[in-house]
Design a protein around this motif. Sequence first.
Motif, PDB file in Angstrom:
ATOM      1  N   LYS A  68      82.132  75.211   9.693  1.00  0.00           N
ATOM      2  CA  LYS A  68      81.690  75.451  10.772  1.00  0.00           C
ATOM      3  C   LYS A  68      82.760  74.802  11.952  1.00  0.00           C
ATOM      4  N   GLU A  69      83.602  73.505  11.038  1.00  0.00           N
ATOM      5  CA  GLU A  69      84.912  72.988  12.241  1.00  0.00           C
ATOM      6  C   GLU A  69      85.971  73.262  12.092  1.00  0.00           C
ATOM      7  N   ASP A  70      86.578  74.709  11.256  1.00  0.00           N
ATOM      8  CA  ASP A  70      87.329  76.170  10.942  1.00  0.00           C
ATOM      9  C   ASP A  70      87.382  77.050  11.591  1.00  0.00           C
ATOM     10  N   LEU A  71      85.556  77.112  12.497  1.00  0.00           N
ATOM     11  CA  LEU A  71      85.540  77.912  13.563  1.00  0.00           C
ATOM     12  C   LEU A  71      85.476  77.947  14.717  1.00  0.00           C
ATOM     13  N   LEU A  72      86.548  78.110  15.729  1.00  0.00           N
ATOM     14  CA  LEU A  72      86.971  78.110  16.985  1.00  0.00           C
ATOM     15  C   LEU A  72      86.238  79.119  17.937  1.00  0.00           C
ATOM     16  N   LEU A  73      85.695  78.822  19.190  1.00  0.00           N
ATOM     17  CA  LEU A  73      84.473  79.740  19.711  1.00  0.00           C
ATOM     18  C   LEU A  73      85.332  79.268  21.583  1.00  0.00           C
ATOM     19  N   ILE A  74      85.291  80.371  21.596  1.00  0.00           N
ATOM     20  CA  ILE A  74      86.283  80.773  23.214  1.00  0.00           C
ATOM     21  C   ILE A  74      85.654  80.908  23.875  1.00  0.00           C
ATOM     22  N   ILE A 111      88.978  80.637  11.809  1.00  0.00           N
ATOM     23  CA  ILE A 111      88.689  81.454  12.785  1.00  0.00           C
ATOM     24  C   ILE A 111      88.521  81.487  13.339  1.00  0.00           C
ATOM     25  N   ALA A 112      89.327  82.646  15.024  1.00  0.00           N
ATOM     26  CA  ALA A 112      88.416  81.953  16.228  1.00  0.00           C
ATOM     27  C   ALA A 112      88.758  82.801  16.835  1.00  0.00           C
ATOM     28  N   ILE A 113      87.244  82.921  17.398  1.00  0.00           N
ATOM     29  CA  ILE A 113      86.262  83.955  18.424  1.00  0.00           C
ATOM     30  C   ILE A 113      86.579  83.901  19.857  1.00  0.00           C
ATOM     31  N   ILE A 114      87.172  84.958  20.289  1.00  0.00           N
ATOM     32  CA  ILE A 114      87.237  85.166  21.926  1.00  0.00           C
ATOM     33  C   ILE A 114      86.837  85.489  22.102  1.00  0.00           C
ATOM     34  N   GLY A 115      85.527  85.057  22.839  1.00  0.00           N
ATOM     35  CA  GLY A 115      84.194  85.803  23.616  1.00  0.00           C
ATOM     36  C   GLY A 115      82.992  85.654  22.940  1.00  0.00           C
ATOM     37  N   CYS A 116      82.183  84.537  23.655  1.00  0.00           N
ATOM     38  CA  CYS A 116      81.467  84.622  22.386  1.00  0.00           C
ATOM     39  C   CYS A 116      79.970  84.881  23.132  1.00  0.00           C
ATOM     40  N   GLY A 117      79.414  86.293  23.208  1.00  0.00           N
ATOM     41  CA  GLY A 117      78.567  87.143  23.288  1.00  0.00           C
ATOM     42  C   GLY A 117      77.946  87.825  22.301  1.00  0.00           C
ATOM     43  N   ASN A 118      77.183  88.800  22.781  1.00  0.00           N
ATOM     44  CA  ASN A 118      76.213  89.014  21.205  1.00  0.00           C
ATOM     45  C   ASN A 118      76.990  89.234  20.011  1.00  0.00           C
ATOM     46  N   MET A 119      77.709  90.258  20.220  1.00  0.00           N
ATOM     47  CA  MET A 119      78.848  90.423  19.208  1.00  0.00           C
ATOM     48  C   MET A 119      79.553  89.363  18.550  1.00  0.00           C
ATOM     49  N   GLY A 120      79.955  88.787  18.961  1.00  0.00           N
ATOM     50  CA  GLY A 120      80.939  88.093  19.171  1.00  0.00           C
ATOM     51  C   GLY A 120      80.088  86.807  18.195  1.00  0.00           C
ATOM     52  N   MET A 121      78.624  86.428  18.469  1.00  0.00           N
ATOM     53  CA  MET A 121      78.199  85.693  18.038  1.00  0.00           C
ATOM     54  C   MET A 121      77.334  86.271  16.243  1.00  0.00           C
ATOM     55  N   ALA A 122      77.511  87.432  16.611  1.00  0.00           N
ATOM     56  CA  ALA A 122      76.342  88.305  15.651  1.00  0.00           C
ATOM     57  C   ALA A 122      77.890  87.850  15.022  1.00  0.00           C
ATOM     58  N   PHE A 123      79.114  88.334  14.720  1.00  0.00           N
ATOM     59  CA  PHE A 123      80.287  87.542  13.469  1.00  0.00           C
ATOM     60  C   PHE A 123      80.411  86.512  13.106  1.00  0.00           C
ATOM     61  N   ALA A 124      80.102  85.569  14.052  1.00  0.00           N
ATOM     62  CA  ALA A 124      80.137  83.856  13.922  1.00  0.00           C
ATOM     63  C   ALA A 124      79.523  83.785  13.349  1.00  0.00           C
TER      64      ALA A 124
END
Length: 266
Positions: free
Chosen positions: A27-33, A3-16
């Motif tokens: 963790k190694e398969d989670l891309l945080l942009i 999974i890649a997440i573009i935009g790692c504010g509150n909601m993006g990181m809540a999902f992550a």
Amino acid sequence: MKIAIIGCGNMGMAFARSFLQYDLVKKEDLLLIEKSQERSETLKSAREGVVVSTINAQIADYELIILSVKPQDFAALKEELGAVIQPQQVVLSIMAGIPISKIQGTLNHRLVVRAMPNTPAMLGMGITGFTAAAEVDASKLRKVENLINATGRSVYLEDEGMIDAVTALSGSGPAYFYYLVKHMIEAGKQMGFDEGMASLLVKQTMLGSYHLINNAEKSLDDLIKAVASKGGTTEAALRTFEESQLPDGLINGILAAERRAKELSK
């Protein structure tokens, strides 16, 4: 799942964090942009995924791309993301107001799911309304739904137009709740309590009332009547609320939020 997440504010990181908590992604398969350098450095220190500051070709290796940027920042993703996105990847948008058709057109990509969560997702207690483009098959949609449910509960909506109503009712809803709590605490202070005591009384009242709503086999009107005895203190408060047109103000405010969500979608 990668999974890649573009935009790692509150909601993006809540999902992550929910995905990590329930072992839905490694963790190694989670891309945080995250384009903010300061925020990016904070995320790297937290070691909650692979952190990068720009969209690049490596995003093509991920099954799901979550768009968690501000709606006004979406247009800026067109060139970078549009150049590397692959036809089989699913895009999950949690941006307010931007319809599926616009996301598809901007990115030239068909597999789009649109969702509207709320901030209690940060505690795994959110509620999310979601819908999907016709091109997203049942198997892919179930995978996305399972991921969303890691942040709380979800409801699938056949009619995408109802996402704007979800935005107004539950997406913005926590702010309405906080607004009410804030002013109840202020009333407590005006009656002589210090802020700490007023806050305790109001918060515990809200918590207990929530559980009663969920567990009592009574309607909201019946629950109100159970507190508001005729000629009593509660009745005096409720009468004042009615005279101040508080019910109309609350409903009209929520409808105004829906109108604004529709404006953002144009």
